[in-house]
Motif scaffolding. Structure first.
Motif, PDB file in Angstrom:
ATOM      1  N   ALA A 127     -31.047  46.059 -41.513  1.00 50.20           N
ATOM      2  CA  ALA A 127     -31.901  46.183 -40.326  1.00 50.20           C
ATOM      3  C   ALA A 127     -31.061  46.259 -39.057  1.00 50.20           C
ATOM      4  O   ALA A 127     -31.361  47.046 -38.150  1.00 50.20           O
ATOM      5  CB  ALA A 127     -32.874  45.011 -40.255  1.00 50.20           C
ATOM      6  N   LEU A 128     -29.997  45.473 -38.996  1.00 51.97           N
ATOM      7  CA  LEU A 128     -29.110  45.529 -37.835  1.00 51.97           C
ATOM      8  C   LEU A 128     -28.386  46.868 -37.759  1.00 51.97           C
ATOM      9  O   LEU A 128     -28.165  47.406 -36.666  1.00 51.97           O
ATOM     10  CB  LEU A 128     -28.109  44.386 -37.879  1.00 51.97           C
ATOM     11  CG  LEU A 128     -28.675  43.000 -37.606  1.00 51.97           C
ATOM     12  CD1 LEU A 128     -27.611  41.936 -37.810  1.00 51.97           C
ATOM     13  CD2 LEU A 128     -29.263  42.927 -36.220  1.00 51.97           C
ATOM     14  N   ALA A 129     -28.009  47.413 -38.900  1.00 48.01           N
ATOM     15  CA  ALA A 129     -27.345  48.719 -38.912  1.00 48.01           C
ATOM     16  C   ALA A 129     -28.317  49.813 -38.455  1.00 48.01           C
ATOM     17  O   ALA A 129     -27.915  50.759 -37.766  1.00 48.01           O
ATOM     18  CB  ALA A 129     -26.803  49.022 -40.303  1.00 48.01           C
ATOM     19  N   ALA A 176     -31.268  38.829 -49.308  1.00 48.51           N
ATOM     20  CA  ALA A 176     -31.924  38.674 -48.010  1.00 48.51           C
ATOM     21  C   ALA A 176     -30.956  38.970 -46.872  1.00 48.51           C
ATOM     22  O   ALA A 176     -31.305  39.659 -45.901  1.00 48.51           O
ATOM     23  CB  ALA A 176     -32.490  37.271 -47.876  1.00 48.51           C
ATOM     24  N   ILE A 177     -29.727  38.482 -46.986  1.00 45.36           N
ATOM     25  CA  ILE A 177     -28.724  38.757 -45.959  1.00 45.36           C
ATOM     26  C   ILE A 177     -28.404  40.253 -45.906  1.00 45.36           C
ATOM     27  O   ILE A 177     -28.191  40.833 -44.832  1.00 45.36           O
ATOM     28  CB  ILE A 177     -27.455  37.912 -46.208  1.00 45.36           C
ATOM     29  CG1 ILE A 177     -27.762  36.430 -46.035  1.00 45.36           C
ATOM     30  CG2 ILE A 177     -26.319  38.335 -45.289  1.00 45.36           C
ATOM     31  CD1 ILE A 177     -28.232  36.043 -44.660  1.00 45.36           C
ATOM     32  N   ALA A 178     -28.380  40.906 -47.069  1.00 45.02           N
ATOM     33  CA  ALA A 178     -28.134  42.355 -47.109  1.00 45.02           C
ATOM     34  C   ALA A 178     -29.255  43.113 -46.399  1.00 45.02           C
ATOM     35  O   ALA A 178     -28.989  44.095 -45.705  1.00 45.02           O
ATOM     36  CB  ALA A 178     -27.999  42.828 -48.551  1.00 45.02           C
ATOM     37  N   HIS A 179     -30.488  42.655 -46.552  1.00 41.56           N
ATOM     38  CA  HIS A 179     -31.601  43.311 -45.864  1.00 41.56           C
ATOM     39  C   HIS A 179     -31.509  43.107 -44.349  1.00 41.56           C
ATOM     40  O   HIS A 179     -31.811  44.024 -43.573  1.00 41.56           O
ATOM     41  CB  HIS A 179     -32.929  42.799 -46.402  1.00 41.56           C
ATOM     42  CG  HIS A 179     -33.318  43.416 -47.694  1.00 41.56           C
ATOM     43  ND1 HIS A 179     -32.883  42.937 -48.903  1.00 41.56           N
ATOM     44  CD2 HIS A 179     -34.085  44.488 -47.978  1.00 41.56           C
ATOM     45  CE1 HIS A 179     -33.364  43.682 -49.870  1.00 41.56           C
ATOM     46  NE2 HIS A 179     -34.100  44.643 -49.330  1.00 41.56           N
ATOM     47  N   GLY A 190     -24.568  54.369 -38.954  1.00 38.09           N
ATOM     48  CA  GLY A 190     -25.463  53.218 -39.086  1.00 38.09           C
ATOM     49  C   GLY A 190     -26.447  53.403 -40.221  1.00 38.09           C
ATOM     50  O   GLY A 190     -26.716  52.478 -40.987  1.00 38.09           O
ATOM     51  N   LEU A 191     -26.995  54.612 -40.350  1.00 33.38           N
ATOM     52  CA  LEU A 191     -27.904  54.899 -41.456  1.00 33.38           C
ATOM     53  C   LEU A 191     -27.189  54.804 -42.795  1.00 33.38           C
ATOM     54  O   LEU A 191     -27.718  54.251 -43.761  1.00 33.38           O
ATOM     55  CB  LEU A 191     -28.517  56.291 -41.282  1.00 33.38           C
ATOM     56  CG  LEU A 191     -29.454  56.771 -42.390  1.00 33.38           C
ATOM     57  CD1 LEU A 191     -30.683  55.873 -42.467  1.00 33.38           C
ATOM     58  CD2 LEU A 191     -29.840  58.210 -42.161  1.00 33.38           C
ATOM     59  N   LEU A 192     -25.976  55.316 -42.863  1.00 35.20           N
ATOM     60  CA  LEU A 192     -25.197  55.252 -44.097  1.00 35.20           C
ATOM     61  C   LEU A 192     -24.909  53.808 -44.496  1.00 35.20           C
ATOM     62  O   LEU A 192     -25.050  53.440 -45.678  1.00 35.20           O
ATOM     63  CB  LEU A 192     -23.892  56.028 -43.921  1.00 35.20           C
ATOM     64  CG  LEU A 192     -22.929  56.017 -45.116  1.00 35.20           C
ATOM     65  CD1 LEU A 192     -23.530  56.801 -46.270  1.00 35.20           C
ATOM     66  CD2 LEU A 192     -21.600  56.596 -44.707  1.00 35.20           C
ATOM     67  N   ILE A 193     -24.531  52.980 -43.544  1.00 31.80           N
ATOM     68  CA  ILE A 193     -24.267  51.571 -43.848  1.00 31.80           C
ATOM     69  C   ILE A 193     -25.534  50.884 -44.325  1.00 31.80           C
ATOM     70  O   ILE A 193     -25.503  50.083 -45.271  1.00 31.80           O
ATOM     71  CB  ILE A 193     -23.675  50.876 -42.603  1.00 31.80           C
ATOM     72  CG1 ILE A 193     -22.260  51.375 -42.356  1.00 31.80           C
ATOM     73  CG2 ILE A 193     -23.678  49.361 -42.759  1.00 31.80           C
ATOM     74  CD1 ILE A 193     -21.676  50.944 -41.040  1.00 31.80           C
ATOM     75  N   GLY A 215     -29.463  53.142 -34.659  1.00 32.47           N
ATOM     76  CA  GLY A 215     -30.167  54.402 -34.417  1.00 32.47           C
ATOM     77  C   GLY A 215     -30.988  54.371 -33.141  1.00 32.47           C
ATOM     78  O   GLY A 215     -31.098  55.374 -32.432  1.00 32.47           O
ATOM     79  N   VAL A 216     -31.558  53.218 -32.831  1.00 27.34           N
ATOM     80  CA  VAL A 216     -32.340  53.092 -31.603  1.00 27.34           C
ATOM     81  C   VAL A 216     -31.430  53.192 -30.390  1.00 27.34           C
ATOM     82  O   VAL A 216     -31.731  53.896 -29.420  1.00 27.34           O
ATOM     83  CB  VAL A 216     -33.117  51.755 -31.602  1.00 27.34           C
ATOM     84  CG1 VAL A 216     -33.807  51.516 -30.287  1.00 27.34           C
ATOM     85  CG2 VAL A 216     -34.114  51.731 -32.737  1.00 27.34           C
ATOM     86  N   THR A 217     -30.301  52.508 -30.436  1.00 34.76           N
ATOM     87  CA  THR A 217     -29.388  52.556 -29.300  1.00 34.76           C
ATOM     88  C   THR A 217     -28.739  53.930 -29.162  1.00 34.76           C
ATOM     89  O   THR A 217     -28.416  54.346 -28.053  1.00 34.76           O
ATOM     90  CB  THR A 217     -28.308  51.465 -29.426  1.00 34.76           C
ATOM     91  OG1 THR A 217     -27.610  51.632 -30.655  1.00 34.76           O
ATOM     92  CG2 THR A 217     -28.924  50.081 -29.399  1.00 34.76           C
TER      93      THR A 217
END
Length: 91
Positions: A17-19, A10-13, A69-72, A23-25
């Protein structure tokens, strides 16, 4: 806490999401780069070539940040080393 493995997943998910929020920023950053470059070219048309080349370098740097960010996020979802470590500790 029922299952420690479920907690780690759950923490990984949440981390993924934060990573992906990066992409938005990144999109807003690229829009700011382009708008400032267009404004600068309108003010100084004779410097348009150097402004344009600098803009493309800035866009490439901003896009790289989004790709990282996408890679992470992909690593956190599909190849997370913490999950494998947790599985080995649990038995």
């Amino acid at each position: 806490m029922q299952d420690p493995l479920a907690f780690v997943i759950a923490i990984a998910h949440i981390a993924a999401a934060l990573a992906l929020l990066n992409g938005v920023t990144t999109t807003f950053g690229q829009a700011k780069i382009c708008s400032q470059a267009i404004e600068s070219m309108a003010r100084q048309p004779e410097a348009a070539d150097s402004i344009r080349s600098t803009m493309f370098v800035g866009l490439a740097m901003a896009e790289t940040s989004g790709i990282y960010g996408l890679l992470i996020a992909i690593v956190m979802l599909f190849a997370n080393p913490l999950v494998n470590t947790m599985i080995s500790h649990l038995g």
